[in-house]
Enzyme design. Structure first.
Site, mmCIF file in Angstrom:
data_model
loop_
_atom_site.group_PDB
_atom_site.id
_atom_site.type_symbol
_atom_site.label_atom_id
_atom_site.label_comp_id
_atom_site.label_asym_id
_atom_site.label_seq_id
_atom_site.Cartn_x
_atom_site.Cartn_y
_atom_site.Cartn_z
ATOM 1 N N TYR A 119 0.856 -1.189 0.000
ATOM 2 C CA TYR A 119 0.000 0.000 0.000
ATOM 3 C C TYR A 119 0.891 1.238 0.000
ATOM 4 O O TYR A 119 1.962 1.227 -0.597
ATOM 5 C CB TYR A 119 -1.006 -0.070 1.170
ATOM 6 N N ARG A 172 -8.724 10.627 -8.058
ATOM 7 C CA ARG A 172 -7.867 11.309 -7.073
ATOM 8 C C ARG A 172 -7.125 10.254 -6.266
ATOM 9 O O ARG A 172 -7.481 9.929 -5.140
ATOM 10 C CB ARG A 172 -8.723 12.215 -6.178
ATOM 11 N N LYS A 190 -5.801 -2.096 -0.983
ATOM 12 C CA LYS A 190 -6.625 -1.863 0.195
ATOM 13 C C LYS A 190 -7.273 -3.175 0.654
ATOM 14 O O LYS A 190 -7.308 -3.472 1.844
ATOM 15 C CB LYS A 190 -7.710 -0.861 -0.186
ATOM 16 N N GLU A 261 -13.523 4.720 -2.789
ATOM 17 C CA GLU A 261 -12.119 5.027 -2.508
ATOM 18 C C GLU A 261 -11.515 5.929 -3.581
ATOM 19 O O GLU A 261 -11.637 5.651 -4.776
ATOM 20 C CB GLU A 261 -11.333 3.698 -2.478
ATOM 21 N N ASP A 262 -10.877 6.997 -3.139
ATOM 22 C CA ASP A 262 -10.110 7.869 -4.025
ATOM 23 C C ASP A 262 -10.905 8.436 -5.207
ATOM 24 O O ASP A 262 -10.413 8.501 -6.343
ATOM 25 C CB ASP A 262 -8.824 7.176 -4.495
ATOM 26 N N ASP A 284 -13.885 5.635 2.609
ATOM 27 C CA ASP A 284 -12.768 5.619 3.560
ATOM 28 C C ASP A 284 -12.005 6.941 3.575
ATOM 29 O O ASP A 284 -11.503 7.351 4.617
ATOM 30 C CB ASP A 284 -11.816 4.463 3.238
ATOM 31 N N ASP A 285 -11.924 7.616 2.427
ATOM 32 C CA ASP A 285 -11.191 8.900 2.397
ATOM 33 C C ASP A 285 -11.880 9.914 3.299
ATOM 34 O O ASP A 285 -11.234 10.778 3.877
ATOM 35 C CB ASP A 285 -11.145 9.469 0.977
ATOM 36 N N ASN A 425 -0.571 12.399 1.784
ATOM 37 C CA ASN A 425 0.226 11.289 1.245
ATOM 38 C C ASN A 425 0.554 11.576 -0.203
ATOM 39 O O ASN A 425 -0.166 12.339 -0.845
ATOM 40 C CB ASN A 425 -0.606 9.997 1.298
HETATM 41 P P1 NAD Z 1 -8.939 16.836 -2.057
HETATM 42 O O1 NAD Z 1 -8.379 17.002 -3.407
HETATM 43 O O2 NAD Z 1 -10.378 16.510 -1.880
HETATM 44 O O3 NAD Z 1 -8.654 18.184 -1.230
HETATM 45 C C1 NAD Z 1 -7.463 18.901 -1.258
HETATM 46 C C2 NAD Z 1 -7.719 20.244 -0.610
HETATM 47 O O4 NAD Z 1 -6.479 20.925 -0.473
HETATM 48 C C3 NAD Z 1 -8.629 21.174 -1.405
HETATM 49 O O5 NAD Z 1 -9.567 21.779 -0.535
HETATM 50 C C4 NAD Z 1 -7.693 22.241 -1.948
HETATM 51 O O6 NAD Z 1 -8.304 23.509 -2.102
HETATM 52 C C5 NAD Z 1 -6.676 22.279 -0.840
HETATM 53 N N1 NAD Z 1 -5.414 22.894 -1.258
HETATM 54 C C6 NAD Z 1 -4.759 22.771 -2.431
HETATM 55 N N2 NAD Z 1 -3.682 23.558 -2.441
HETATM 56 C C7 NAD Z 1 -3.656 24.201 -1.264
HETATM 57 C C8 NAD Z 1 -2.804 25.152 -0.698
HETATM 58 N N3 NAD Z 1 -1.742 25.602 -1.349
HETATM 59 N N4 NAD Z 1 -3.072 25.598 0.542
HETATM 60 C C9 NAD Z 1 -4.138 25.127 1.237
HETATM 61 N N5 NAD Z 1 -4.993 24.223 0.731
HETATM 62 C C10 NAD Z 1 -4.755 23.766 -0.496
HETATM 63 O O7 NAD Z 1 -8.077 15.730 -1.360
HETATM 64 P P2 NAD Z 1 -8.459 14.886 -0.060
HETATM 65 O O8 NAD Z 1 -9.183 13.653 -0.420
HETATM 66 O O9 NAD Z 1 -9.099 15.762 0.922
HETATM 67 O O10 NAD Z 1 -7.001 14.414 0.396
HETATM 68 C C11 NAD Z 1 -6.034 15.375 0.722
HETATM 69 C C12 NAD Z 1 -4.783 14.682 1.213
HETATM 70 O O11 NAD Z 1 -5.068 13.964 2.391
HETATM 71 C C13 NAD Z 1 -4.164 13.684 0.237
HETATM 72 O O12 NAD Z 1 -2.769 13.866 0.186
HETATM 73 C C14 NAD Z 1 -4.458 12.364 0.847
HETATM 74 O O13 NAD Z 1 -3.447 11.420 0.564
HETATM 75 C C15 NAD Z 1 -4.467 12.706 2.299
HETATM 76 N N6 NAD Z 1 -5.193 11.740 3.065
HETATM 77 C C16 NAD Z 1 -4.537 11.169 4.099
HETATM 78 C C17 NAD Z 1 -5.155 10.221 4.836
HETATM 79 C C18 NAD Z 1 -4.414 9.603 5.968
HETATM 80 O O14 NAD Z 1 -3.239 9.676 6.020
HETATM 81 N N7 NAD Z 1 -5.069 8.987 6.899
HETATM 82 C C19 NAD Z 1 -6.430 9.813 4.496
HETATM 83 C C20 NAD Z 1 -7.091 10.426 3.420
HETATM 84 C C21 NAD Z 1 -6.454 11.403 2.705
#
Ligand code: NAD
Length: 569
Positions: A119, A172, A190, A261-262, A284-285, A425
């Site tokens: 993963y 995504r 997953k 997912e994603d 899950d996200d 991530n």
């Molecule tokens: P998403 O695309 O839905 O959201 C991204 C957000 O970031 C948007 O609101 C965007 O406007 C904002 N953004 C972009 N550039 C920015 C900047 N310069 N300053 C501030 N904000 C900014 O993505 P998501 O599904 O919400 O996931 C976001 C991140 O979280 C990913 O990297 C994902 O891997 C991570 N994530 C981690 C976990 C975990 O570790 N448990 C779980 C889920 C998602």
């Protein structure tokens, strides 16, 4: 003679039998090479002498009979020889396709070691190169060009008793954007973790990719891209296609849970809102991420003291992950501390690509509005930190280094124990590193990240960064849902799961800064959390099986174990 089950199943893919919940009898098993090519029942060199005679395997295997442990040593040394983690990913995939028991034996023997290979972070690279590393297709690909035929295509899957689907549309993938059909690496990886970390039987699971095209120009121009070479379909046509899929699953695999997912947040949020009350599903996200963050915050509070309602969180990123976490924190405050929802939501502030999300911004989506509070605009994250003085910052922006020195030092200025969670991530997208967080706060940060970081030594003390990995949550949820055949997956189940995870962190863990249970204990921790979640499923009348007297024994009985079957031959 072989049964019909096997005579119709000569495709070289795994999980090939109709009835998977019980071990097939000797007469049902294929013989010779067909058995060796059957990943679910293949034991390779571990077939006993009697089995070799009975199944026509003599001469097809070298003479020495080995144990699974001996096979694992060989597999491990072969994996070590590979030059890169992507090579190890491909190697593990080959083992999965030859011998699922050995694959899960390896994973379950040391989940902390194998998880980064099957993963994150390696799976991100795998998705980006999916068309290049593809050997044997796994799972189901549903192309939007097949609209109107989804039920028929789901029925092509040879296993009829499917309890768990992980589905993506590849738009995504992690923090890597649109990977089109290459996103299939995510559902596959997953589901491996559902099994490796919580014992969900792999034969009852199914990875699916909805191929609606891709807007990734690199993929569209790559001759080896495996998906539809067209721009992504969106709007009504997209939602109609997903709708057909969701209802076809209910017919073809009744009782199956769909885990989204994603998906891009513009799709993820409305899809969850639409289906969560109608079918057994979750995202899950959104919900898993929220629960793992909440588990981390419950862990933090054991270090910092205070209540959840006394915190102020500023999120970098206002997408599915950010709003999902903010929403679950608010619900947990309501449930635990009795505040009205409106009040609880005021503890969470969002900051996106256009700055602080405030009540008078006119460019925000409906799902962000509950967290759009009255405030003067703030264009930079550091400015927002100075203005709001949050107790915690949570990074879900995919923007590396957004938590820069100014931000982290400001958090240290306003808080004795600042909560710093860079959750994006993969590692290269993390808002800061563990070392930066500990160094710039003189070791006072309570830290957890989305991708793993090594322990940090600072002034003679070793800090162990926790990984707020959804893997603490989704396998446990999966096990509870599968065991109880839950009808729906309400948010309360995620709050319960988060509590159950946080309860398992020991004082010794907290003393090193670790706010999640150690990853090496993930299996035990998931099973315990699943049992607590199952309890709530029964309490809420959501189970479709009778409540057993002994819930622990009931859950234990459902677990897949990576041991070879033996046949009385
Ligand atoms: P998403 O695309 O839905 O959201 C991204 C957000 O970031 C948007 O609101 C965007 O406007 C904002 N953004 C972009 N550039 C920015 C900047 N310069 N300053 C501030 N904000 C900014 O993505 P998501 O599904 O919400 O996931 C976001 C991140 O979280 C990913 O990297 C994902 O891997 C991570 N994530 C981690 C976990 C975990 O570790 N448990 C779980 C889920 C998602």
């Amino acid at each position: 003679m072989q049964s019909d089950v096997f005579s119709t199943c000569s495709e070289p893919i795994s999980r090939l039998v109709e009835v998977m919940s019980k071990l097939p009898g000797v007469s049902d098993l294929p013989h010779g090479c067909e058995l060796l090519n059957h990943p679910l029942y293949n034991k390779g060199t571990a077939f006993t002498e009697k089995e070799r005679e009975a199944f026509g395997l003599v001469g097809l295997l070298p003479e020495r009979v080995e144990t699974i442990e001996e096979q694992a040593v060989r597999a491990e040394s072969q994996l070590r020889e590979k030059r890169s983690d992507l090579g190890r990913y491909v190697g593990l995939n080959a083992i999965f396709n030859q011998n699922e028991t050995l694959f899960f034996h390896l994973l379950m023997s040391d989940p902390a070691r194998y998880m980064p290979l099957v993963y994150t972070p390696t799976v991100g690279e795998a998705c980006q190169n999916f068309g290049h590393i593809l050997r044997r297709p796994e799972g189901l690909y549903l192309g939007i060009n097949r609209k109107g035929r989804i039920k028929e295509i789901l029925s092509n899957w040879p296993v009829k008793d499917i309890r768990f689907i992980v589905v993506t549309d590849g738009e995504r993938i992690l923090g890597l954007g649109d990977q089109g059909a290459g996103g299939m690496g995510i559902p596959i990886g997953k589901l491996n973790l559902y099994t490796a970390c919580a014992g969900v039987p792999p034969q009852l699971t199914l990875p699916i990719t909805l191929d609606v095209g891709t807007n990734n120009q690199g993929l569209l121009h790559d001759p080896q891209y495996i998906g539809l070479k067209q721009a992504r379909v969106s709007g009504d046509a997209y939602f109609e296609f997903v709708d057909e899929f969701v209802w076809a699953v209910q017919e073809v695999f009744p009782g199956c849970c769909i885990q989204f997912e994603d998906f891009a947040n513009t799709h993820a949020v409305p899809l969850l809102a639409k289906y969560r009350e109608q079918v057994c599903c979750y995202n899950d996200d959104i919900q898993g991420t929220a629960a793992v963050a909440l588990a981390g915050l419950f862990g933090c509070l054991r270090i910092t003291g205070g209540k959840l309602s006394e915190q102020k969180f500023l999120f970098a990123g206002a997408g599915s992950a950010g709003t999902g976490i903010a929403d679950l924190i608010s619900q947990a405050i309501v449930a635990h501390e009795g505040l009205p929802l409106e009040e609880a939501r005021k503890r969470c502030w969002l900051f996106d690509v256009n700055g602080l999300i405030t009540a008078d911004r006119d460019d925000i989506a409906d799902f962000q509005k509950p967290f759009a509070h009255a405030h003067a605009p703030k264009a930079s994250f550091a400015e927002a930190v100075h203005a709001l003085q949050p107790t915690g910052i949570i990074g879900v922006s995919t923007v590396p280094k957004l938590f820069n020195e100014e931000v982290i030092r400001a958090m240290a200025q306003y808080n004795e124990r600042p909560i710093i969670f860079p959750y994006s991530n993969p590692t290269s997208h993390s808002e800061c590193t563990a070392e930066e967080a500990y160094t710039w706060t003189e070791g006072r940060a309570v830290f957890a990240s989305g991708s793993p970081f090594a322990p940090v030594s600072l002034d003679g003390k070793v800090f162990v960064p926790g990984q707020g990995n959804n893997v603490y949550i989704f396998p446990a949820m999966g096990l509870a849902i599968y065991a109880t055949q839950a009808k729906r997956v309400p948010d309360e189940l995620f709050i319960r799961c988060a509590e159950a995870v946080a309860e398992q962190v020991t004082q010794a863990d907290l003393d090193t800064g670790l706010i999640y249970p150690p990853m090496k204990n993930i299996f035990t921790s998931s099973v315990k959390a699943a049992t607590k979640v199952a309890e709530l499923i029964f309490e809420k009348g959501l189970a479709q099986v009778e409540r057993p007297d002994d819930l622990d024994a009931f859950i234990q009985d459902k677990l897949f174990r990576p041991e070879y079957p033996s046949w009385d031959v």
